[in-house]
Design a protein around this motif. Structure first.
Motif, PDB file in Angstrom:
ATOM      1  N   THR A 168     -84.912 -81.679  40.680  1.00 60.34           N
ATOM      2  CA  THR A 168     -86.299 -81.884  41.061  1.00 60.34           C
ATOM      3  C   THR A 168     -86.353 -82.754  42.306  1.00 60.34           C
ATOM      4  OG1 THR A 168     -86.999 -81.726  38.766  1.00 60.34           O
ATOM      5  CG2 THR A 168     -88.539 -82.748  40.296  1.00 60.34           C
ATOM      6  N   GLU A 169     -87.090 -82.305  43.285  1.00 60.11           N
ATOM      7  CA  GLU A 169     -87.239 -83.005  44.556  1.00 60.11           C
ATOM      8  C   GLU A 169     -88.479 -83.893  44.511  1.00 60.11           C
ATOM      9  OE1 GLU A 169     -85.030 -82.653  47.142  1.00 60.11           O
ATOM     10  OE2 GLU A 169     -83.845 -81.369  45.851  1.00 60.11           O
ATOM     11  N   PRO A 170     -88.590 -84.885  45.400  1.00 64.92           N
ATOM     12  CA  PRO A 170     -89.791 -85.735  45.435  1.00 64.92           C
ATOM     13  C   PRO A 170     -91.021 -84.943  45.863  1.00 64.92           C
ATOM     14  CG  PRO A 170     -88.308 -86.265  47.250  1.00 64.92           C
ATOM     15  CD  PRO A 170     -87.606 -85.255  46.394  1.00 64.92           C
ATOM     16  N   LEU A 171     -92.174 -85.524  45.580  1.00 68.00           N
ATOM     17  CA  LEU A 171     -93.451 -84.899  45.915  1.00 68.00           C
ATOM     18  C   LEU A 171     -93.543 -84.604  47.406  1.00 68.00           C
ATOM     19  CD1 LEU A 171     -96.434 -84.237  44.946  1.00 68.00           C
ATOM     20  CD2 LEU A 171     -96.988 -86.487  45.802  1.00 68.00           C
ATOM     21  N   LEU A 172     -94.001 -83.407  47.737  1.00 71.75           N
ATOM     22  CA  LEU A 172     -94.251 -83.013  49.113  1.00 71.75           C
ATOM     23  C   LEU A 172     -95.752 -82.876  49.268  1.00 71.75           C
ATOM     24  CD1 LEU A 172     -93.251 -81.952  51.894  1.00 71.75           C
ATOM     25  CD2 LEU A 172     -93.248 -79.685  50.869  1.00 71.75           C
ATOM     26  N   THR A 173     -96.328 -83.594  50.214  1.00 69.45           N
ATOM     27  CA  THR A 173     -97.755 -83.495  50.476  1.00 69.45           C
ATOM     28  C   THR A 173     -97.961 -82.520  51.611  1.00 69.45           C
ATOM     29  OG1 THR A 173     -98.096 -85.766  49.767  1.00 69.45           O
ATOM     30  CG2 THR A 173     -99.828 -84.780  51.074  1.00 69.45           C
ATOM     31  N   ALA A 174     -98.763 -81.497  51.364  1.00 74.78           N
ATOM     32  CA  ALA A 174     -99.009 -80.463  52.370  1.00 74.78           C
ATOM     33  C   ALA A 174    -100.307 -80.761  53.090  1.00 74.78           C
ATOM     34  CB  ALA A 174     -99.069 -79.095  51.702  1.00 74.78           C
ATOM     35  N   ASP A 175    -100.222 -81.502  54.178  1.00 75.18           N
ATOM     36  CA  ASP A 175    -101.405 -81.763  54.986  1.00 75.18           C
ATOM     37  C   ASP A 175    -101.223 -81.060  56.326  1.00 75.18           C
ATOM     38  OD1 ASP A 175     -99.660 -83.331  56.454  1.00 75.18           O
ATOM     39  OD2 ASP A 175    -100.576 -85.217  55.898  1.00 75.18           O
ATOM     40  N   ALA A 176    -102.126 -81.279  57.236  1.00 74.17           N
ATOM     41  CA  ALA A 176    -102.097 -80.573  58.514  1.00 74.17           C
ATOM     42  C   ALA A 176    -100.803 -80.813  59.282  1.00 74.17           C
ATOM     43  CB  ALA A 176    -103.297 -80.973  59.364  1.00 74.17           C
ATOM     44  N   HIS A 177    -100.159 -81.936  59.066  1.00 76.37           N
ATOM     45  CA  HIS A 177     -98.952 -82.273  59.815  1.00 76.37           C
ATOM     46  C   HIS A 177     -97.677 -82.140  58.984  1.00 76.37           C
ATOM     47  CE1 HIS A 177    -101.635 -83.666  62.921  1.00 76.37           C
ATOM     48  NE2 HIS A 177    -102.251 -84.395  62.014  1.00 76.37           N
ATOM     49  N   VAL A 210     -98.068 -90.013  46.230  1.00 79.04           N
ATOM     50  CA  VAL A 210     -99.010 -89.253  45.418  1.00 79.04           C
ATOM     51  C   VAL A 210    -100.429 -89.539  45.894  1.00 79.04           C
ATOM     52  CG1 VAL A 210     -99.880 -88.893  43.078  1.00 79.04           C
ATOM     53  CG2 VAL A 210     -97.449 -89.321  43.461  1.00 79.04           C
ATOM     54  N   THR A 211    -101.250 -88.497  45.936  1.00 75.04           N
ATOM     55  CA  THR A 211    -102.626 -88.615  46.394  1.00 75.04           C
ATOM     56  C   THR A 211    -103.409 -89.561  45.499  1.00 75.04           C
ATOM     57  OG1 THR A 211    -102.511 -86.353  47.167  1.00 75.04           O
ATOM     58  CG2 THR A 211    -104.691 -87.283  46.941  1.00 75.04           C
ATOM     59  N   GLU A 212    -104.195 -90.420  46.116  1.00 76.76           N
ATOM     60  CA  GLU A 212    -105.051 -91.342  45.373  1.00 76.76           C
ATOM     61  C   GLU A 212    -106.192 -90.568  44.740  1.00 76.76           C
ATOM     62  OE1 GLU A 212    -105.151 -94.988  45.756  1.00 76.76           O
ATOM     63  OE2 GLU A 212    -103.279 -95.078  46.848  1.00 76.76           O
ATOM     64  N   GLY A 213    -106.773 -91.149  43.712  1.00 77.27           N
ATOM     65  CA  GLY A 213    -107.931 -90.515  43.093  1.00 77.27           C
ATOM     66  C   GLY A 213    -107.603 -89.996  41.711  1.00 77.27           C
ATOM     67  N   VAL A 239     -95.640 -79.987  44.999  1.00 74.45           N
ATOM     68  CA  VAL A 239     -96.338 -79.961  46.282  1.00 74.45           C
ATOM     69  C   VAL A 239     -97.808 -80.263  46.041  1.00 74.45           C
ATOM     70  CG1 VAL A 239     -96.899 -78.614  48.336  1.00 74.45           C
ATOM     71  CG2 VAL A 239     -94.730 -78.216  47.144  1.00 74.45           C
ATOM     72  N   ASP A 240     -98.316 -81.232  46.781  1.00 75.93           N
ATOM     73  CA  ASP A 240     -99.715 -81.625  46.685  1.00 75.93           C
ATOM     74  C   ASP A 240    -100.487 -80.942  47.800  1.00 75.93           C
ATOM     75  OD1 ASP A 240    -102.105 -82.834  46.144  1.00 75.93           O
ATOM     76  OD2 ASP A 240    -101.451 -84.869  46.597  1.00 75.93           O
ATOM     77  N   TYR A 241    -100.995 -79.740  47.497  1.00 76.35           N
ATOM     78  CA  TYR A 241    -101.847 -79.017  48.437  1.00 76.35           C
ATOM     79  C   TYR A 241    -103.270 -79.544  48.296  1.00 76.35           C
ATOM     80  CZ  TYR A 241     -98.278 -75.394  49.166  1.00 76.35           C
ATOM     81  OH  TYR A 241     -97.140 -74.713  49.517  1.00 76.35           O
ATOM     82  N   PRO A 242    -104.097 -79.408  49.320  1.00 79.24           N
ATOM     83  CA  PRO A 242    -105.494 -79.849  49.197  1.00 79.24           C
ATOM     84  C   PRO A 242    -106.239 -79.160  48.051  1.00 79.24           C
ATOM     85  CG  PRO A 242    -104.962 -79.459  51.494  1.00 79.24           C
ATOM     86  CD  PRO A 242    -103.779 -78.972  50.682  1.00 79.24           C
ATOM     87  N   HIS A 243    -105.875 -77.924  47.736  1.00 81.66           N
ATOM     88  CA  HIS A 243    -106.585 -77.167  46.700  1.00 81.66           C
ATOM     89  C   HIS A 243    -105.947 -77.268  45.317  1.00 81.66           C
ATOM     90  CE1 HIS A 243    -103.370 -74.433  47.750  1.00 81.66           C
ATOM     91  NE2 HIS A 243    -103.581 -73.812  46.605  1.00 81.66           N
ATOM     92  N   GLY A 300     -94.848 -75.361  51.049  1.00 84.35           N
ATOM     93  CA  GLY A 300     -93.954 -75.386  49.895  1.00 84.35           C
ATOM     94  C   GLY A 300     -92.654 -74.635  50.103  1.00 84.35           C
ATOM     95  N   ALA A 301     -92.595 -73.764  51.095  1.00 82.09           N
ATOM     96  CA  ALA A 301     -91.376 -73.000  51.387  1.00 82.09           C
ATOM     97  C   ALA A 301     -90.446 -73.741  52.346  1.00 82.09           C
ATOM     98  CB  ALA A 301     -91.737 -71.638  51.965  1.00 82.09           C
ATOM     99  N   VAL A 302     -90.968 -74.705  53.051  1.00 78.89           N
ATOM    100  CA  VAL A 302     -90.178 -75.419  54.060  1.00 78.89           C
ATOM    101  C   VAL A 302     -88.943 -76.100  53.460  1.00 78.89           C
ATOM    102  CG1 VAL A 302     -90.228 -77.310  55.750  1.00 78.89           C
ATOM    103  CG2 VAL A 302     -92.106 -75.638  55.663  1.00 78.89           C
ATOM    104  N   PRO A 303     -89.055 -76.801  52.313  1.00 79.34           N
ATOM    105  CA  PRO A 303     -87.841 -77.413  51.754  1.00 79.34           C
ATOM    106  C   PRO A 303     -86.759 -76.392  51.415  1.00 79.34           C
ATOM    107  CG  PRO A 303     -89.790 -78.359  50.737  1.00 79.34           C
ATOM    108  CD  PRO A 303     -90.244 -77.186  51.560  1.00 79.34           C
ATOM    109  N   VAL A 304     -87.147 -75.192  50.997  1.00 78.29           N
ATOM    110  CA  VAL A 304     -86.170 -74.163  50.655  1.00 78.29           C
ATOM    111  C   VAL A 304     -85.327 -73.822  51.876  1.00 78.29           C
ATOM    112  CG1 VAL A 304     -85.822 -71.819  49.790  1.00 78.29           C
ATOM    113  CG2 VAL A 304     -87.677 -73.223  48.877  1.00 78.29           C
TER     114      VAL A 304
END
Length: 156
Positions: free
Chosen positions: A2-11, A17-20, A97-101, A141-145
């Motif tokens: 298991t890899e660490p969380l990947l946040t998928a934002d514009a950059h 981890v996302t707050e909230g 992966v933490d996508y906005p949706h 989400g495919a980038v780490p692969v």
């Protein structure tokens, strides 16, 4: 692994981890199909889906009570028209992966055997690729692969 969380934002930055409010995790089985020549299959996301036009490894959400292996076999048949024996699915890595949706746990599985000819049942484009990939944009989400495949190739 298991890899660490990947946040998928514009950059495509790596963040914490996302707050909230916590969100439920959506489990997704993903197939890294590798041909006899070493190239791997990428598919474009069809129109009408989130990230339409982005390139990814094929797969889809697990249904209630479904194993990763069974879900991947079902999804690959639905999307690509190929048959996969769930007993031959090799779990490889996991990535959250933490996508906005959605918060998505990707269960990546390597496949070197399947039956049938590839079909584009969802109107997606397909590409057999090697490193470095020439299709773009690539789904976050495919980038780490791609990095993992590059690391494995370097090890020989």
């Amino acid at each position: 692994m298991t890899e660490p969380l990947l946040t998928a934002d514009a950059h495509l930055r790596r963040e914490g981890v996302t707050e909230g409010a916590p969100r439920p995790v959506v489990d997704v089985a993903v197939g890294v199909l590798i041909g006899a020549d070493g190239r791997f299959l990428l598919a474009s996301r069809p129109e009408g889906k989130v990230y339409a036009g982005y390139w990814e490894f094929p797969g889809g959400k697990l249904e209630a009570g479904e194993s990763v292996e069974t879900a991947l076999a079902r999804e690959l048949h639905e999307e690509l028209g190929i048959r996969v024996d769930p007993a031959q699915v090799l779990r490889w890595r996991e990535q959250l992966v933490d996508y906005p949706h959605a918060l998505v746990r990707l269960h990546f599985c390597k496949l070197t055997q399947w039956q049938g000819e590839l079909q584009t049942r969802e109107g997606q484009a397909l590409a057999w690729a090697s490193l470095p990939v020439t299709v773009s944009p690539v789904l976050p989400g495919a980038v780490p692969v791609l990095r993992w495949l590059e690391e494995e190739a370097a090890l020989g």
